[in-house]
Design a protein around this motif. Sequence first.
Motif, PDB file in Angstrom:
ATOM      1  N   ASP A  54       0.728  -1.197  -0.016  1.00 28.60           N
ATOM      2  CA  ASP A  54      -0.011   0.060  -0.036  1.00 28.60           C
ATOM      3  C   ASP A  54       0.851   1.249  -0.081  1.00 28.60           C
ATOM      4  O   ASP A  54       0.555   2.116   0.696  1.00 28.60           O
ATOM      5  N   LEU A  55       1.948   1.197  -0.607  1.00 27.82           N
ATOM      6  CA  LEU A  55       2.995   2.395  -0.852  1.00 27.82           C
ATOM      7  C   LEU A  55       2.703   2.941  -2.366  1.00 27.82           C
ATOM      8  O   LEU A  55       2.608   2.216  -3.233  1.00 27.82           O
ATOM      9  N   LYS A  56       2.681   4.251  -2.361  1.00 25.65           N
ATOM     10  CA  LYS A  56       2.599   5.062  -3.770  1.00 25.65           C
ATOM     11  C   LYS A  56       3.931   5.708  -4.111  1.00 25.65           C
ATOM     12  O   LYS A  56       4.417   6.225  -3.419  1.00 25.65           O
ATOM     13  N   ILE A  57       4.387   5.709  -5.177  1.00 29.34           N
ATOM     14  CA  ILE A  57       5.522   6.520  -5.649  1.00 29.34           C
ATOM     15  C   ILE A  57       5.115   7.930  -5.906  1.00 29.34           C
ATOM     16  O   ILE A  57       4.300   8.266  -6.767  1.00 29.34           O
ATOM     17  N   CYS A  58       5.750   8.954  -5.271  1.00 26.80           N
ATOM     18  CA  CYS A  58       5.573  10.411  -5.488  1.00 26.80           C
ATOM     19  C   CYS A  58       6.833  11.151  -6.318  1.00 26.80           C
ATOM     20  O   CYS A  58       6.431  12.205  -6.710  1.00 26.80           O
ATOM     21  N   ASN A  59       7.828  10.489  -6.537  1.00 30.76           N
ATOM     22  CA  ASN A  59       9.032  11.260  -7.119  1.00 30.76           C
ATOM     23  C   ASN A  59       9.926  10.284  -7.637  1.00 30.76           C
ATOM     24  O   ASN A  59       9.928   9.141  -6.871  1.00 30.76           O
ATOM     25  N   VAL A  60      10.550  10.173  -8.742  1.00 30.94           N
ATOM     26  CA  VAL A  60      11.452   9.318  -9.201  1.00 30.94           C
ATOM     27  C   VAL A  60      12.992  10.095  -9.280  1.00 30.94           C
ATOM     28  O   VAL A  60      12.866  11.268 -10.060  1.00 30.94           O
TER      29      VAL A  60
END
Length: 332
Positions: A54-60
């Motif tokens: 349940d983790l989301k990516i906000c920056n790469v």
Amino acid sequence: MSLKPMIGIRSATTDAELAFIRQMGIEYVEINVREEETTPEALKAFVDRLAQFDLKICNVSCMSLQKNDIIDLNLTEKDGKAVSRDEEIAKFNQFVRNVATIGVGTVSVAWQPTGIKRTAHQVGKYTRGGSSAYCDMAQIDALPDDYPRTYSEEEVWENFEYFLKAITPTCVECGVRIALHPNDPPVPSLCGVGSLIWNMDGYRKAFAMDPAGVVGCKLCVGCWLEGGEAFGDLISDIKEMQAENRIVNIHFRNVSSTIPVFEETLSEDGYANMYEIMKALVESGCDAPISIDHAFKGTPEMGGMVASFAYPTGHMKGMMHAIEIELGKRDH
């Protein structure tokens, strides 16, 4: 919307560490990838794996693309081989397109061809026995230049403007912004290379070059504090940039003092009032991802580097929640 506490991860981050991050109440992560991990397939694999926790990516971030001296300095030769900044910018544009395929809206850029300079990692006066980054500008200034010739600040800005013009159409088309980090330590020139962003006026100059709104600030509180008044008035700068929708990412870190000498500290041990800084962020309505950018060196027996971020991240979240309650933005 509230600030989004996050933690940085890599592909080597284990499932146990991801579970630990989620159990800290963290929903967002910044992924730091190698170039071979920037393909749409590899990025989608990150998304799918993180979804299990349940983790989301906000920056790469991709280190070889975000700190690229071929682009930053317009090098034509490196390690005895001919190189081209246009080829490197083409790679960056493809990186932006690939990141857009997973629905992430920011990528990192740090115009730091000489990297972040520190004197040592050591136990210091303000580190409670922890091993932390230490900076003494007298020692850094005594180092040899990093390149065969010097590069002026004007030249570095010309290269940034060239890069910005080349990536803006792609960023606009894909809906992706760059999170531009200041130079660290924030001094006009470092090891023979002029700095791009060593004070707030640098950000104002970058924003003025960018009517499309592609350039966002990776607001590194630590860099502002390292520079002190020479960098700017942090509280005022937060209000100014938030009003212009320029804050896209935040690093939350305290230091013992301004340059020329400082230690990186826990939030409560440095010279700045981090509660007031957090309050300015919350009051401004900023909803950017926020993280502890540097922690003390991890103790392997106690969970290593991921565990070393647990306390300062929890302390940061506690301040944020207390201020939200104080300002009527949270019930409990």
